[in-house]
Structure formats: C-alpha cells, structure tokens
Design a protein around this motif. Structure first.
Motif, PDB file in Angstrom:
ATOM      1  N   LEU A   1      -0.616   9.548  -8.309  1.00 39.68           N
ATOM      2  CA  LEU A   1       0.067   9.651  -7.024  1.00 39.68           C
ATOM      3  C   LEU A   1       0.061  11.122  -6.622  1.00 39.68           C
ATOM      4  N   ILE A   2      -0.722  11.457  -5.595  1.00 39.32           N
ATOM      5  CA  ILE A   2      -0.827  12.861  -5.195  1.00 39.32           C
ATOM      6  C   ILE A   2      -0.471  13.003  -3.718  1.00 39.32           C
ATOM      7  N   ARG A   3       0.057  14.170  -3.388  1.00 39.13           N
ATOM      8  CA  ARG A   3       0.456  14.451  -2.006  1.00 39.13           C
ATOM      9  C   ARG A   3      -0.384  15.600  -1.458  1.00 39.13           C
ATOM     10  N   LEU A   4      -0.861  15.418  -0.230  1.00 39.06           N
ATOM     11  CA  LEU A   4      -1.612  16.455   0.458  1.00 39.06           C
ATOM     12  C   LEU A   4      -1.096  16.561   1.885  1.00 39.06           C
ATOM     13  N   LYS A   5      -1.622  17.536   2.599  1.00 40.30           N
ATOM     14  CA  LYS A   5      -1.383  17.626   4.040  1.00 40.30           C
ATOM     15  C   LYS A   5      -2.728  17.820   4.728  1.00 40.30           C
ATOM     16  N   LEU A   6      -2.994  17.006   5.718  1.00 43.97           N
ATOM     17  CA  LEU A   6      -4.168  17.180   6.553  1.00 43.97           C
ATOM     18  C   LEU A   6      -3.676  17.699   7.893  1.00 43.97           C
ATOM     19  N   GLY A   7      -3.882  18.968   8.141  1.00 44.01           N
ATOM     20  CA  GLY A   7      -3.252  19.576   9.297  1.00 44.01           C
ATOM     21  C   GLY A   7      -1.749  19.535   9.092  1.00 44.01           C
ATOM     22  N   SER A   8      -1.033  18.906  10.008  1.00 45.49           N
ATOM     23  CA  SER A   8       0.424  18.788   9.878  1.00 45.49           C
ATOM     24  C   SER A   8       0.843  17.415   9.393  1.00 45.49           C
ATOM     25  N   VAL A   9      -0.125  16.580   8.979  1.00 43.41           N
ATOM     26  CA  VAL A   9       0.169  15.198   8.600  1.00 43.41           C
ATOM     27  C   VAL A   9       0.325  15.088   7.086  1.00 43.41           C
ATOM     28  N   PRO A  10       1.504  14.644   6.571  1.00 48.60           N
ATOM     29  CA  PRO A  10       1.664  14.425   5.135  1.00 48.60           C
ATOM     30  C   PRO A  10       0.942  13.152   4.697  1.00 48.60           C
ATOM     31  N   LEU A  11       0.274  13.242   3.560  1.00 49.19           N
ATOM     32  CA  LEU A  11      -0.555  12.141   3.080  1.00 49.19           C
ATOM     33  C   LEU A  11      -0.307  11.941   1.588  1.00 49.19           C
ATOM     34  N   VAL A  12      -0.121  10.694   1.160  1.00 53.72           N
ATOM     35  CA  VAL A  12       0.014  10.361  -0.256  1.00 53.72           C
ATOM     36  C   VAL A  12      -1.113   9.403  -0.625  1.00 53.72           C
ATOM     37  N   VAL A  13      -1.797   9.690  -1.728  1.00 54.58           N
ATOM     38  CA  VAL A  13      -2.940   8.886  -2.163  1.00 54.58           C
ATOM     39  C   VAL A  13      -2.637   8.247  -3.508  1.00 54.58           C
ATOM     40  N   VAL A  14      -2.886   6.943  -3.595  1.00 57.32           N
ATOM     41  CA  VAL A  14      -2.642   6.151  -4.801  1.00 57.32           C
ATOM     42  C   VAL A  14      -3.971   5.890  -5.489  1.00 57.32           C
ATOM     43  N   SER A  15      -4.038   6.153  -6.803  1.00 58.33           N
ATOM     44  CA  SER A  15      -5.314   6.024  -7.514  1.00 58.33           C
ATOM     45  C   SER A  15      -5.204   5.241  -8.816  1.00 58.33           C
ATOM     46  N   SER A  16      -4.143   4.447  -8.986  1.00 57.16           N
ATOM     47  CA  SER A  16      -4.027   3.619 -10.187  1.00 57.16           C
ATOM     48  C   SER A  16      -3.541   2.231  -9.808  1.00 57.16           C
ATOM     49  N   ALA A  17      -3.870   1.247 -10.633  1.00 55.90           N
ATOM     50  CA  ALA A  17      -3.507  -0.142 -10.345  1.00 55.90           C
ATOM     51  C   ALA A  17      -1.997  -0.336 -10.336  1.00 55.90           C
ATOM     52  N   GLU A  18      -1.300   0.261 -11.304  1.00 54.16           N
ATOM     53  CA  GLU A  18       0.152   0.065 -11.387  1.00 54.16           C
ATOM     54  C   GLU A  18       0.860   0.676 -10.188  1.00 54.16           C
ATOM     55  N   THR A  19       0.432   1.862  -9.771  1.00 53.30           N
ATOM     56  CA  THR A  19       1.048   2.486  -8.597  1.00 53.30           C
ATOM     57  C   THR A  19       0.717   1.695  -7.337  1.00 53.30           C
ATOM     58  N   ALA A  20      -0.511   1.170  -7.258  1.00 55.72           N
ATOM     59  CA  ALA A  20      -0.885   0.322  -6.123  1.00 55.72           C
ATOM     60  C   ALA A  20      -0.015  -0.930  -6.085  1.00 55.72           C
ATOM     61  N   ARG A  21       0.291  -1.490  -7.248  1.00 57.10           N
ATOM     62  CA  ARG A  21       1.166  -2.676  -7.302  1.00 57.10           C
ATOM     63  C   ARG A  21       2.549  -2.352  -6.747  1.00 57.10           C
ATOM     64  N   GLN A  22       3.070  -1.190  -7.102  1.00 54.77           N
ATOM     65  CA  GLN A  22       4.387  -0.807  -6.583  1.00 54.77           C
ATOM     66  C   GLN A  22       4.364  -0.624  -5.068  1.00 54.77           C
ATOM     67  N   ILE A  23       3.294  -0.026  -4.562  1.00 57.84           N
ATOM     68  CA  ILE A  23       3.197   0.220  -3.118  1.00 57.84           C
ATOM     69  C   ILE A  23       2.982  -1.080  -2.352  1.00 57.84           C
ATOM     70  N   LEU A  24       2.013  -1.901  -2.780  1.00 54.56           N
ATOM     71  CA  LEU A  24       1.577  -3.066  -2.016  1.00 54.56           C
ATOM     72  C   LEU A  24       2.388  -4.321  -2.278  1.00 54.56           C
ATOM     73  N   LYS A  25       3.183  -4.313  -3.343  1.00 51.82           N
ATOM     74  CA  LYS A  25       3.989  -5.501  -3.653  1.00 51.82           C
ATOM     75  C   LYS A  25       5.481  -5.193  -3.586  1.00 51.82           C
ATOM     76  N   ILE A  26       5.926  -4.286  -4.427  1.00 47.49           N
ATOM     77  CA  ILE A  26       7.365  -4.001  -4.494  1.00 47.49           C
ATOM     78  C   ILE A  26       7.850  -3.323  -3.217  1.00 47.49           C
ATOM     79  N   HIS A  27       7.067  -2.369  -2.707  1.00 42.59           N
ATOM     80  CA  HIS A  27       7.463  -1.612  -1.505  1.00 42.59           C
ATOM     81  C   HIS A  27       6.604  -1.969  -0.294  1.00 42.59           C
ATOM     82  N   ASP A  28       6.093  -3.173  -0.262  1.00 44.86           N
ATOM     83  CA  ASP A  28       5.210  -3.583   0.836  1.00 44.86           C
ATOM     84  C   ASP A  28       5.895  -3.482   2.190  1.00 44.86           C
TER      85      ASP A  28
END
Length: 501
Positions: free
Chosen positions: A67-94
C-alpha cells in the motif's frame, strides 16, 4: 554604497507563514498516511513514473510495501499491490471506495460521467448497473448473440484458410481486433460490419482516438483550476472536444436509424434494448435514460469489449507460440474432444478444461487493464494501520498481484497447470486474480468477453497449426508491452497458419 539591511518588521511578518507551514507538516505526519516515495513540489511523484506506469508502481511496492501513497500534481493517490490489501479495499471497504473521480484522465471528456465504468457512485449509477446486469449483459442476452459470435469466428477461419493455402504471413493482432470489432458492431448496432465498411472504418478511427485520450494525463485533471490553461496550450483540450463531438454525431445517427424499428423478441441489439428502456421509463416517469446516457453506454461497450477481448487473444497466442509444450497439450485436448466435427461451437467450450486454464493464465500475466480504473474514496477508513482520506484516488495494480511470488510459484512462467483443480475464477471473488476487477465496480461484460475469447481460440487452435516466420525461433518472440491504459503487445505477432487435416 548603502548597506542592505533587513527591516525589523520582516521576521514578524514571516513568522505566521512559517508557523502555518510547520503546523501543516505536523498535521500531515499525524494523518498516518501509507508510505511512499518523496515527491517534488507541484508535480509530486510524476517524474518517477515511467511509460509503463503499472511496472513503475510495481517496483515502488517492492520497496514501500503493498500500500503506497503518491501525489500526481495535487492529486493524492494510493496504489494497492497485494491480494490481501485488495480484498480489504474491494470487499470490506467497497462502499467507502466505490465512487469515481470527478475528472478521469481526460478532464472534459463529458461521457465519462454517464457510462457504466466511469459514473460516480449514486442512484443514477445503481440504476445503470441494474440495466447492465439485467438487460445488456444478462446470460439470456449474451446467449441471444451466440449466432453472431459463431458466424464471425467462422468467417475468420475462412480468411485464415486462404492464408494457409498461400502460406502467407499474417498479423494476428489485426485479424483478432477486426473480429472483436465485427462482433461488437453487430451486437450493438445489429448491422453487418462488412455491409457498412466505410461507416465502420470511420467509427474505428474515432474510437481509437477516444481510447487513446482516456489514457492521457490531463493537466486539468492533475492541477485543478489552472491545468485547463496547459491543456489548451498543448492542444489536448481541442482534441478532447473534437473527439467528443465526432463521437456524438456518429452515435446520434446510429440511434436515429433505430427509432421506430420493429424488432422481434430476442433479436434486439443493444441500441434497441436501450431505446426500449428509455421509452418505458418515460411512460413510468422513473429515472430517465437520456440520449447522452445511451451514447455513453455504447462508447463503453465498444471501448471495453474490443480492447479486452482483442488484447487477451493476442497475448494468449503469443504465450502459446513461446511454449510449444503448452501449445501441443491444448491442441491435443481440443482435437481429441472435437474429433472430425470440423468446428467448435459454444456448447463444446465447457468440455475444454485446459483451454480454460490457458485463458486464465493469460489474464494472470496480461490483464487487459493492468491498473483497474481508479476509485475515489468517499469516507475515511483504515487499512493495514494507515488512514485513507476522502478524495484520495485508489488504483489496484492487478498486473503486480498476478506476479506476486507469495501467491504464484514461478510467477513469470506461463504455466496453465497452476489452475488445475483450482476454484479460482475471474468473476471478482478471488482477490489474487482480478483481471476484471471486483466489488460493485467489477466489469459487467465478463461473460460476453470470455465467451468470445474461448470460442475464438478453440477454433484457431483446432483448425490450424501455427508457425513462426522462417529463421525465427520462439526465443525471438518479443513480449514488451506498449504504453497505454490497456496492455497491448508492443511488437505485432506475425505467424503463418497451416491447415490441420
């Protein structure tokens, strides 16, 4: 020369500004953001992204975690790169993450707000999703288009038979994308692509431009309030406006051709279905499906349908050419099952178990969209101990998840057998394998796309043996990716079909 002296009041004037900067930094540090690479003023982390953004983010995840955080210009961006974190994002916090950014990559590309993929979460999107699930992409509707898929695949086989007779070299991407376009054209518009060659070719050019713009970083998207000036200076704004206007005129003409047309039950194309829903909603006074909504949905159907199926078939044949063992095994299965039948129909597909494994393995290594369309956080939540705040954009790097050595043994190898006896599918419930996303935002056209992919590959592998050009070995096959919102093969695959007797 009079010496330069600092006025006594200047430090007092600067003190509040300094305190504000320090307080902001303290507050940011207390927000428990996910880790990520340090950025630069104004542009953030834009300079750290290469042409293949998903690969750049994959390398960052190796250093900073899933789980990493970046900024593109002034836009905050979080990128998910693991199955377990994707499960939390797409299921638990959908529910907290199922909206879309107000501006998506193309700034003023107006249809983005109206179609299935890009519309922000709300009552309109829920109604649209219901229409797509129950009407446009239901199993019954997908089956009603079966004759189109089988006719177009038969036509492709005939074309390849002519190439085989003359031992001609063919560009497989050109043929397979033409097949995808023909099928989607007939499904959407109910007309033969060949009977409207000029009109269809014009549409292809316009659609290609629209898809290209979807993958373009827009200054107005990354720098609100001032970015529009840059977009006008670079000409991007003009291209956007022209693309939208041309697509609008073209689709309006198609819709007008369908108005008042009488179509029998089960024979409707997608335009017919949408016009019928529009008429019914007008009578009931319910949520209105406007003409702009219909145009946006049609754009979505074409962009997603043509890209995902064409890309998958090209990569599947590429990997099979690189792996003679797998090629031999899949052809043996198809030819043993089919015998002398002459062609593979959709009823035969469920008997071809190894074919299904090959398609899954292709999607693992080469998902059509390496970064799922970004979500936008609607309310705050915590994941992996970090706080994620509203207006943050969320990307799931499914390309990286498909190469995670913690999940997949020998992840860079093309090994369809890894799916033998496995219950893992591509419907969005297994978070280690998400070629079409998951949660509320999973692609609604999965069944239509996967059916065409399997039917096409089965027939091509049944009817033909495939050879590389003279002097070329499997080690010479290039698998570099081309930049873009979808993963195209950078260098076309050219092969020689040989008729199988």
């Amino acid at each position: 020369m009079v010496p330069f002296t600092i006025p006594a009041w200047l430090p007092l004037l600067l003190l509040p500004c300094t305190l504000l900067v320090l307080m902001k930094k303290v507050m940011e540090s207390k927000k428990q953001h996910p880790p990520g690479p340090p950025g630069l003023p104004l542009i953030g982390n834009m300079h750290q992204l290469g042409a293949l953004v998903h690969q750049s983010l994959w390398q960052m995840s190796k250093k900073y975690g899933p789980l990493i955080r970046l900024k593109l210009g002034s836009v905050p961006l979080v990128v998910v790169s693991s199955a377990e974190t994707a499960r939390q994002i797409l299921k638990i916090h959908d529910i907290e993450t199922c909206s879309r950014p107000e501006l998506l990559a193309t700034g003023s590309f107006s249809y983005n707000f109206l179609d299935i993929a890009f519309a922000p979460y709300g009552e309109y999107w829920k109604e649209l999703r219901k229409i797509s699930n129950n009407e446009l992409f239901s199993n019954k509707r997908v089956q009603s288009f079966r004759f189109i898929r089988e006719e177009e695949v038969a036509s492709l086989v005939q074309t390849l038979s002519q190439s085989a007779a003359s031992k001609s070299l063919v560009d497989i991407k050109e043929l397979l994308f033409s097949l995808s376009t023909n099928v989607i054209w007939r499904v959407a518009f109910g007309e033969s692509f060949e009977e409207n060659k000029w009109e269809s070719r014009v549409f292809q050019v316009k659609l290609k431009e629209a898809i290209s713009l979807l993958g373009t970083f827009s200054a107005s998207d990354l720098f609100p309030y001032v970015g529009w000036i840059i977009d006008r200076l670079t000409g991007l704004h003009g291209r956007l406006q022209k693309s939208v206007q041309e697509m609008d005129v073209f689709l309006q003409e198609i819709i007008e051709k369908h108005e008042g047309k009488k179509v029998g039950e089960g024979k409707e194309d997608i335009v017919d279905v949408l016009l019928k829903i529009e008429e019914l909603q007008n009578e009931q006074g319910s949520v209105t499906l406007s003409r702009n909504h219909i145009k946006a949905i049609l754009k979505d159907v074409f962009a997603a349908g043509i890209e995902s199926t064409g890309i998958t078939m090209v990569w599947a044949l590429t990997e099979l050419m690189r792996s003679p063992r797998v090629m031999k095994k899949i052809q043996a299965e198809i030819r043993d099952v089919m015998g002398n039948k002459g062609k593979v129909n959709e009823d035969d597909i469920e008997k071809l178990v190894y074919l299904n494994m090959v398609v899954k393995e292709t999607w693992r290594l080469h998902p059509p969209a390496p970064l799922l369309i970004p979500r936008e956080v609607m309310s705050p939540f915590k994941v992996n101990g970090y706080k994620i705040y509203p207006k943050t954009r969320l990307h799931v790097n499914v390309w990286a998840i498909g190469r995670d050595p913690k999940i997949w043994k020998d992840p860079e190898e093309f090994l369809p057998e890894r799916f033998a006896g496995s219950s893992i599918d591509f419907k969005g419930q297994h978070f280690e394998f998400l070629p079409f996303g998951g949660g509320r935002r999973a692609c609604p056209g999965i069944n239509m796309g996967s059916t065409l992919v399997e039917l096409t590959l089965a027939n091509l592998l049944y009817r033909f043996d495939w050879k590389l050009p003279n002097g070329m070995s499997k080690e010479d096959i290039n698998i570099d990716e081309a930049p873009g919102i979808s993963i195209h093969k950078k260098i076309p695959l050219q092969v020689v079909p040989a008729a199988y007797i």
